[in-house]
Write an enzyme that holds these catalytic residues in place. Structure first.
Site, mmCIF file in Angstrom:
data_model
loop_
_atom_site.group_PDB
_atom_site.id
_atom_site.type_symbol
_atom_site.label_atom_id
_atom_site.label_comp_id
_atom_site.label_asym_id
_atom_site.label_seq_id
_atom_site.Cartn_x
_atom_site.Cartn_y
_atom_site.Cartn_z
ATOM 1 N N HIS A 42 0.774 -1.392 -0.029
ATOM 2 C CA HIS A 42 0.033 -0.070 0.154
ATOM 3 C C HIS A 42 0.844 1.187 0.137
ATOM 4 C CE1 HIS A 42 -2.675 -2.925 2.337
ATOM 5 N NE2 HIS A 42 -3.379 -2.715 1.333
ATOM 6 N N LYS A 55 -0.774 -6.888 -7.907
ATOM 7 C CA LYS A 55 -1.136 -8.218 -7.299
ATOM 8 C C LYS A 55 -2.517 -8.470 -7.424
ATOM 9 C CE LYS A 55 -1.785 -9.026 -2.645
ATOM 10 N NZ LYS A 55 -2.973 -9.880 -2.870
ATOM 11 N N GLN A 89 -17.969 -7.479 -0.941
ATOM 12 C CA GLN A 89 -17.005 -7.974 -2.012
ATOM 13 C C GLN A 89 -16.619 -9.611 -1.231
ATOM 14 O OE1 GLN A 89 -14.290 -4.859 -1.938
ATOM 15 N NE2 GLN A 89 -12.829 -6.411 -2.001
ATOM 16 N N SER A 106 0.822 -9.094 1.790
ATOM 17 C CA SER A 106 -0.903 -9.219 1.717
ATOM 18 C C SER A 106 -1.213 -9.083 3.223
ATOM 19 C CB SER A 106 -1.419 -10.373 1.263
ATOM 20 O OG SER A 106 -2.803 -10.713 1.503
HETATM 21 P P1 AMP Z 1 -6.463 -4.179 -0.072
HETATM 22 O O1 AMP Z 1 -6.169 -3.350 0.906
HETATM 23 O O2 AMP Z 1 -5.807 -5.537 -0.161
HETATM 24 O O3 AMP Z 1 -7.580 -4.211 -0.924
HETATM 25 O O4 AMP Z 1 -5.492 -3.549 -1.280
HETATM 26 C C1 AMP Z 1 -5.433 -2.194 -1.880
HETATM 27 C C2 AMP Z 1 -4.519 -1.906 -2.905
HETATM 28 O O5 AMP Z 1 -3.202 -2.217 -2.586
HETATM 29 C C3 AMP Z 1 -4.931 -2.708 -4.200
HETATM 30 O O6 AMP Z 1 -4.929 -1.886 -5.385
HETATM 31 C C4 AMP Z 1 -4.018 -3.672 -4.047
HETATM 32 O O7 AMP Z 1 -3.741 -4.312 -5.365
HETATM 33 C C5 AMP Z 1 -2.712 -3.063 -3.550
HETATM 34 N N1 AMP Z 1 -1.832 -4.075 -3.186
HETATM 35 C C6 AMP Z 1 -1.875 -4.996 -2.111
HETATM 36 N N2 AMP Z 1 -0.790 -5.780 -1.882
HETATM 37 C C7 AMP Z 1 -0.031 -5.295 -2.690
HETATM 38 C C8 AMP Z 1 1.549 -5.529 -2.737
HETATM 39 N N3 AMP Z 1 1.935 -6.670 -2.271
HETATM 40 N N4 AMP Z 1 2.110 -4.710 -3.817
HETATM 41 C C9 AMP Z 1 1.419 -3.710 -4.620
HETATM 42 N N5 AMP Z 1 0.202 -3.411 -4.250
HETATM 43 C C10 AMP Z 1 -0.611 -4.032 -3.458
#
Ligand code: AMP
Length: 292
Positions: free
Chosen positions: A37, A150, A61, A186
């Site tokens: 993030h 990702k 979701q 993640s």
């Molecule tokens: P999330 O909080 O998992 O919904 O992710 C929010 C954003 O962060 C999304 O656009 C994801 O693709 C991005 N994101 C999550 N993990 C990673 C990572 N390891 N590297 C780059 N972007 C990420």
């Protein structure tokens, strides 16, 4: 930095930013922020004048109630990371504020949502993603949004939603940030047991094996998939999907003639992990690490 929880207050603030003609970058997240993030936030900070991060664990979701309940929520640490990163607004609405009880309208993606995570998580997943992202766009009114590779299918679907529904927003897609052993960062990684954490890097190792085969000219998807599956043979791993798909349509390739997306999801115990790489012949014109 200001934290806003009320959608109406966010919209008022967004309108003022728009009137002032300021460049406004937006990073939608579900919180439990990590270095992945952070790269999105840093890029938004570098590109624009105002940066908004949303933190919202979107119930619509999640296809699995336990997954939603167990999703890590670490608001205090998230706010700290945002403050350190120079974020201007953190938007942290509640589900009750985002979803009216009598809501009736959804944003429904079509073909791009059928394979991969759409197949394994069910149709509701990307409907939930598109609907909440559309709502967030209308509340935050950014001129640029930042997504991570990702979640490549998610990024592709949102990119299409932007163009099909004429949202006045541009998207930047940034490469996946990984641990030193290759595991994609993640929020779910923290739910892995010690043993599962040791096994988890096999996912990226298998993807790299596939990418190497494509770079060496292998054109038969089944040969690549077979080899990758042999790399994911630990008894703790349950393969959810493993596909070699067209970068634009996400449909399975019958023959690999150019660049492709190798996408996989596995389950380790209760934890579902996804990852992907863009691969192809070494002389391909397409930039590595970005879907454009
Ligand atoms: P999330 O909080 O998992 O919904 O992710 C929010 C954003 O962060 C999304 O656009 C994801 O693709 C991005 N994101 C999550 N993990 C990673 C990572 N390891 N590297 C780059 N972007 C990420």
């Amino acid at each position: 930095m200001r934290q806003i929880t009320e959608p109406a207050a966010m919209q008022t603030e967004a309108a003022a930013i728009l009137r002032a003609g300021k460049k406004h970058g937006f990073v939608p997240t579900m919180g439990n922020l990590h270095a992945g993030h952070r790269t999105l936030i840093d890029q938004a900070r570098a590109d624009g004048e105002i940066v908004t991060v949303s933190i919202f664990v979107n119930p619509t979701q999640f296809n699995d109630g336990a997954d939603f309940e167990n999703y890590p929520r670490t608001l205090a640490a998230d706010l700290q990371l945002c403050a350190t990163a120079g974020v201007d607004y953190v938007f942290t609405p509640t589900a009750a504020e985002i979803y009216a009880p009598d809501r009736d309208i959804l944003v429904i993606p079509d073909k791009l949502a059928n394979p991969l995570c759409g197949l394994s998580r069910g149709r509701g997943h990307f409907i939930g993603v598109c609907t909440v992202v559309a709502k967030l766009f209308n509340l935050v009114r950014p001129d640029r949004v930042y997504f991570g590779q990702k979640d490549a299918q998610q990024a592709l679907i949102i990119q299409r939603m932007i163009s099909d529904l004429n949202f006045p927003v541009k998207m930047s897609l940034l490469p996946t940030v990984r641990e030193a052993d290759g595991l994609a960062l993640s929020s779910r990684n923290r739910l892995l047991t010690k043993k599962e954490r040791q096994i988890a890097p096999q996912l990226y190792a298998a993807l790299q094996t596939g990418a190497q085969m494509l770079a060496a000219g292998e054109s038969r998807p089944h040969a690549v998939i077979e080899k990758m599956m042999s790399r994911l043979s630990a008894p703790e791993i349950e393969i959810d999907y493993l596909n070699i798909v067209d970068l634009a349509t996400l449909t399975d390739l019958e023959e690999i003639t150019g660049d492709a997306l190798i996408a996989a999801a596995i389950k380790l115990g209760d934890v579902r992990l996804i990852d992907n790489v863009i691969a192809g012949r070494a002389n391909s014109a397409l930039k590595r690490g970005a879907i454009e």
